[in-house]
Write a protein that holds these residues in place. Structure first.
Motif, PDB file in Angstrom:
ATOM      1  N   GLY A  11      43.386  59.206  50.299  1.00  0.00           N
ATOM      2  CA  GLY A  11      44.940  59.839  49.901  1.00  0.00           C
ATOM      3  C   GLY A  11      44.827  60.903  49.146  1.00  0.00           C
ATOM      4  O   GLY A  11      43.866  61.510  49.036  1.00  0.00           O
ATOM      5  N   GLY A  12      46.119  61.740  48.794  1.00  0.00           N
ATOM      6  CA  GLY A  12      46.405  62.601  47.865  1.00  0.00           C
ATOM      7  C   GLY A  12      46.307  62.091  46.304  1.00  0.00           C
ATOM      8  O   GLY A  12      47.010  61.157  46.137  1.00  0.00           O
ATOM      9  N   ARG A  25      49.275  59.186  46.734  1.00  0.00           N
ATOM     10  CA  ARG A  25      49.998  58.563  47.874  1.00  0.00           C
ATOM     11  C   ARG A  25      48.641  58.428  49.153  1.00  0.00           C
ATOM     12  O   ARG A  25      47.805  59.275  49.281  1.00  0.00           O
ATOM     13  N   GLN A  26      48.759  57.193  49.478  1.00  0.00           N
ATOM     14  CA  GLN A  26      47.748  56.916  50.623  1.00  0.00           C
ATOM     15  C   GLN A  26      48.198  57.688  51.821  1.00  0.00           C
ATOM     16  O   GLN A  26      49.169  57.715  52.087  1.00  0.00           O
ATOM     17  N   GLY A  27      46.931  58.133  52.387  1.00  0.00           N
ATOM     18  CA  GLY A  27      47.397  59.048  53.594  1.00  0.00           C
ATOM     19  C   GLY A  27      47.132  58.093  54.810  1.00  0.00           C
ATOM     20  O   GLY A  27      46.456  57.047  54.771  1.00  0.00           O
ATOM     21  N   SER A  28      47.571  58.639  56.018  1.00  0.00           N
ATOM     22  CA  SER A  28      47.326  57.903  57.469  1.00  0.00           C
ATOM     23  C   SER A  28      46.104  58.615  58.035  1.00  0.00           C
ATOM     24  O   SER A  28      45.605  58.041  58.883  1.00  0.00           O
ATOM     25  N   MET A  31      43.065  64.076  54.209  1.00  0.00           N
ATOM     26  CA  MET A  31      44.373  65.177  53.769  1.00  0.00           C
ATOM     27  C   MET A  31      43.484  66.114  53.265  1.00  0.00           C
ATOM     28  O   MET A  31      42.514  66.226  52.425  1.00  0.00           O
ATOM     29  N   TRP A  47      50.511  69.641  52.688  1.00  0.00           N
ATOM     30  CA  TRP A  47      49.025  69.461  53.134  1.00  0.00           C
ATOM     31  C   TRP A  47      48.948  69.145  54.775  1.00  0.00           C
ATOM     32  O   TRP A  47      49.684  68.716  55.239  1.00  0.00           O
ATOM     33  N   GLU A  49      47.261  66.585  57.398  1.00  0.00           N
ATOM     34  CA  GLU A  49      46.900  65.172  57.706  1.00  0.00           C
ATOM     35  C   GLU A  49      46.175  64.990  58.827  1.00  0.00           C
ATOM     36  O   GLU A  49      47.041  65.025  59.893  1.00  0.00           O
ATOM     37  N   GLU A  70      59.245  63.091  51.492  1.00  0.00           N
ATOM     38  CA  GLU A  70      58.720  63.722  52.742  1.00  0.00           C
ATOM     39  C   GLU A  70      59.925  64.101  53.356  1.00  0.00           C
ATOM     40  O   GLU A  70      61.156  63.592  53.696  1.00  0.00           O
ATOM     41  N   ARG A  73      57.370  67.028  58.870  1.00  0.00           N
ATOM     42  CA  ARG A  73      56.132  66.952  59.755  1.00  0.00           C
ATOM     43  C   ARG A  73      55.985  67.999  60.687  1.00  0.00           C
ATOM     44  O   ARG A  73      57.048  67.994  61.493  1.00  0.00           O
TER      45      ARG A  73
END
Length: 246
Positions: A11-12, A25-28, A31, A47, A49, A70, A73
């Motif tokens: 994550g970030g 923050r955990q990313g999917s 990042m 960023w 992702e 957020e 996107r």
């Protein structure tokens, strides 16, 4: 808990000057390229992702407001709305648009570089996308102006099929030129920079590579470059990567 019991995540993370976490923050996915930018005259964090594997990248640009909520996107638009963007470019312009890159598998004549007449390449795509609507303001596809024979890359064994297209151009940056009317595009695998008209994507000239419209001065040649930008004094800066093969 032991280390084996703990769940790991990607994550970030933002730290203050003392090394204390301010935000996490955990990313999917992976990042890349965390930036502070402006959108609609307000500061935002952005960023990229996704899965970073240029040219077959799969991702989008995430945008947060100054409360870390957020708000958008952003990915490719128009006919390429199903395509995800490449990690190399995420810039927001003063017109509340975003500059994005992507690649599409395209069948074309590769005989000039030792391939088949009906072989496959990764064709580069540049879009300037309206963030609010997700629609492209302008789009450029590289084979319209840059043929495969201008590549500086060598065709490897097994490349050039639909399953493994030849990465002949490898775009890696887009920036708004100082006149505000054109975009500067850097293409790593042709060793060249291309300015495009911001309204109709017409190619204006070529700097560097085998099709340069300019005679390069002594010591001015560059190779495999990244990050072409126009300075206030009119000069163009870039990172001269000179990666292998030299």
């Amino acid at each position: 808990q032991t280390a084996a019991d703990e769940e790991s995540w990607v994550g970030g993370l933002i730290l203050d000057s003392a090394g204390e976490p301010v935000w996490a923050r955990q990313g999917s996915g992976q990042m890349w390229d965390l930036r502070v930018q402006e959108y609609q005259d307000e500061p935002v964090l952005t960023w990229w992702e996704g899965l970073a594997q240029t040219p077959e990248t799969a991702g989008e640009v995430v945008m947060l407001d100054d409360s870390y909520n957020e708000i958008a996107r952003v990915g490719m638009g128009g006919d390429l709305a199903h395509k995800t963007s490449d990690l190399h470019e995420t810039t927001i312009t003063d017109d509340d648009t975003m500059l994005l890159l992507s690649y599409i598998k395209t069948q074309t004549d590769r005989s000039s570089v030792g391939g088949a007449k009906d072989g496959w390449v990764w064709e580069g795509v540049v879009q300037e996308v309206d963030i609010a609507t997700g629609e492209p303001v302008v789009e450029w596809r590289t084979l319209d102006d840059v043929p495969v024979d201008q590549t500086e890359s060598k065709l490897k064994d097994g490349e050039g099929t639909e399953e493994e297209p030849f990465d002949y151009i490898h775009l890696n940056s887009v920036s708004v030129d100082d006149d505000g009317k054109s975009l500067l595009v850097s293409a790593r695998n042709t060793h060249a920079i291309y300015p495009l008209d911001r309204k109709d994507a017409d190619l204006q000239w070529v700097l560097g590579g085998s099709a340069s419209d300019f005679e390069m001065g002594e010591g001015a040649a560059f190779a495999w470059q990244h990050d072409a930008q126009r300075r206030d004094d009119g000069k163009i800066t870039l990172f001269d990567n000179h990666a292998a093969p030299r």
